[in-house]
Design a protein around this motif. Structure first.
Motif, PDB file in Angstrom:
ATOM      1  N   LYS A  40      22.526 130.722 -10.001  1.00 42.25           N
ATOM      2  CA  LYS A  40      22.392 132.172  -9.804  1.00 42.25           C
ATOM      3  C   LYS A  40      22.992 133.019 -10.922  1.00 42.25           C
ATOM      4  O   LYS A  40      23.266 134.184 -10.725  1.00 42.25           O
ATOM      5  N   VAL A  41      23.207 132.450 -12.093  1.00 40.83           N
ATOM      6  CA  VAL A  41      23.627 133.257 -13.228  1.00 40.83           C
ATOM      7  C   VAL A  41      22.389 133.960 -13.771  1.00 40.83           C
ATOM      8  O   VAL A  41      21.412 133.313 -14.127  1.00 40.83           O
ATOM      9  N   MET A  42      22.419 135.285 -13.804  1.00 40.98           N
ATOM     10  CA  MET A  42      21.247 136.071 -14.188  1.00 40.98           C
ATOM     11  C   MET A  42      21.347 136.665 -15.596  1.00 40.98           C
ATOM     12  O   MET A  42      20.364 137.167 -16.118  1.00 40.98           O
ATOM     13  N   LEU A  43      22.539 136.637 -16.184  1.00 40.70           N
ATOM     14  CA  LEU A  43      22.766 137.297 -17.461  1.00 40.70           C
ATOM     15  C   LEU A  43      23.278 136.297 -18.494  1.00 40.70           C
ATOM     16  O   LEU A  43      24.059 135.414 -18.173  1.00 40.70           O
ATOM     17  N   SER A  44      22.834 136.485 -19.742  1.00 38.95           N
ATOM     18  CA  SER A  44      23.275 135.577 -20.798  1.00 38.95           C
ATOM     19  C   SER A  44      23.421 136.327 -22.114  1.00 38.95           C
ATOM     20  O   SER A  44      22.686 137.275 -22.394  1.00 38.95           O
ATOM     21  N   ALA A  45      24.374 135.868 -22.909  1.00 33.88           N
ATOM     22  CA  ALA A  45      24.575 136.375 -24.264  1.00 33.88           C
ATOM     23  C   ALA A  45      24.647 135.174 -25.199  1.00 33.88           C
ATOM     24  O   ALA A  45      25.416 134.248 -24.959  1.00 33.88           O
ATOM     25  N   VAL A  46      23.820 135.188 -26.220  1.00 32.33           N
ATOM     26  CA  VAL A  46      23.765 134.078 -27.179  1.00 32.33           C
ATOM     27  C   VAL A  46      24.408 134.540 -28.478  1.00 32.33           C
ATOM     28  O   VAL A  46      23.901 135.455 -29.147  1.00 32.33           O
ATOM     29  N   ASP A  47      25.521 133.929 -28.823  1.00 29.09           N
ATOM     30  CA  ASP A  47      26.271 134.283 -30.020  1.00 29.09           C
ATOM     31  C   ASP A  47      25.693 133.530 -31.217  1.00 29.09           C
ATOM     32  O   ASP A  47      25.759 132.305 -31.290  1.00 29.09           O
ATOM     33  N   LEU A  48      25.114 134.295 -32.143  1.00 30.47           N
ATOM     34  CA  LEU A  48      24.484 133.712 -33.332  1.00 30.47           C
ATOM     35  C   LEU A  48      25.319 133.925 -34.591  1.00 30.47           C
ATOM     36  O   LEU A  48      24.846 133.660 -35.697  1.00 30.47           O
ATOM     37  N   ILE A  97      11.940 142.648 -29.082  1.00 34.73           N
ATOM     38  CA  ILE A  97      12.105 142.141 -27.717  1.00 34.73           C
ATOM     39  C   ILE A  97      13.540 141.732 -27.397  1.00 34.73           C
ATOM     40  O   ILE A  97      13.890 141.595 -26.236  1.00 34.73           O
ATOM     41  N   PHE A  98      14.350 141.534 -28.431  1.00 38.49           N
ATOM     42  CA  PHE A  98      15.749 141.159 -28.215  1.00 38.49           C
ATOM     43  C   PHE A  98      16.663 142.359 -28.398  1.00 38.49           C
ATOM     44  O   PHE A  98      16.464 143.155 -29.312  1.00 38.49           O
ATOM     45  N   THR A  99      17.658 142.450 -27.554  1.00 38.65           N
ATOM     46  CA  THR A  99      18.736 143.411 -27.752  1.00 38.65           C
ATOM     47  C   THR A  99      19.820 142.703 -28.539  1.00 38.65           C
ATOM     48  O   THR A  99      20.165 141.557 -28.243  1.00 38.65           O
ATOM     49  N   ILE A 100      20.357 143.396 -29.540  1.00 38.06           N
ATOM     50  CA  ILE A 100      21.400 142.810 -30.376  1.00 38.06           C
ATOM     51  C   ILE A 100      22.700 143.569 -30.144  1.00 38.06           C
ATOM     52  O   ILE A 100      22.738 144.793 -30.223  1.00 38.06           O
ATOM     53  N   ALA A 101      23.738 142.818 -29.845  1.00 39.44           N
ATOM     54  CA  ALA A 101      25.074 143.386 -29.638  1.00 39.44           C
ATOM     55  C   ALA A 101      25.977 142.931 -30.777  1.00 39.44           C
ATOM     56  O   ALA A 101      25.827 141.825 -31.286  1.00 39.44           O
ATOM     57  N   GLU A 102      26.923 143.770 -31.147  1.00 42.48           N
ATOM     58  CA  GLU A 102      27.812 143.442 -32.261  1.00 42.48           C
ATOM     59  C   GLU A 102      29.007 142.579 -31.863  1.00 42.48           C
ATOM     60  O   GLU A 102      29.654 142.001 -32.719  1.00 42.48           O
ATOM     61  N   ASN A 103      29.300 142.508 -30.543  1.00 45.68           N
ATOM     62  CA  ASN A 103      30.408 141.659 -30.100  1.00 45.68           C
ATOM     63  C   ASN A 103      30.275 141.391 -28.601  1.00 45.68           C
ATOM     64  O   ASN A 103      29.380 141.925 -27.939  1.00 45.68           O
ATOM     65  N   ASP A 104      31.172 140.580 -28.082  1.00 46.41           N
ATOM     66  CA  ASP A 104      31.122 140.205 -26.663  1.00 46.41           C
ATOM     67  C   ASP A 104      31.216 141.415 -25.744  1.00 46.41           C
ATOM     68  O   ASP A 104      30.532 141.480 -24.721  1.00 46.41           O
ATOM     69  N   ASN A 105      32.076 142.374 -26.088  1.00 51.14           N
ATOM     70  CA  ASN A 105      32.268 143.544 -25.227  1.00 51.14           C
ATOM     71  C   ASN A 105      30.996 144.368 -25.094  1.00 51.14           C
ATOM     72  O   ASN A 105      30.638 144.792 -23.993  1.00 51.14           O
TER      73      ASN A 105
END
Length: 116
Positions: A40-48, A97-105
């Motif tokens: 049931k984990v619905m969210l993911s962040a892939v650190d590239l 199609i991808f959202t890019i975040a600059e860090n974990d927060n």
């Protein structure tokens, strides 16, 4: 490719290192993500941030992960891709199609807002 998977605050963080290319490591990682997603984990962040090179198979891995989460009503973001990876995302138009975040927060904030 090396990877590390951790669940934190209901988000599955996948941290990749090395080259994101086709191979057994990619398949093992995808299977592990699938098992955790079934819990049931619905969210993911892939650190590239530590990915040096990515080929078309690596792009396929990212698209497959995104599709798997979105098909279940979830979301996935990419964290801090290198300049080389960013250029690949732009050239292939995957940046649309991808959202890019600059860090974990930032990734966590976006993902939490995306489900409400």
């Amino acid at each position: 490719m090396k990877y590390q998977i951790e669940e934190k605050n209901d988000i599955l963080f996948v941290r990749l290192q090395g080259d994101l290319i086709a191979g057994t490591d990619s398949q093992v990682m995808m299977n592990e993500v699938d098992e955790l997603r079934d819990d049931k984990v619905m969210l993911s962040a892939v650190d590239l941030s530590n990915v040096r090179f990515m080929d078309s198979s690596g792009m396929g891995v990212l698209v497959s992960l995104l599709t798997r989460f979105r098909n279940r009503g979830g979301e996935l973001v990419l964290i801090k891709p290198s300049d080389h990876i960013r250029k690949l995302l732009i050239v292939t138009k995957l940046n649309a199609i991808f959202t890019i975040a600059e860090n974990d927060n930032f990734a966590e904030q976006f993902l939490k807002e995306s489900i409400y």
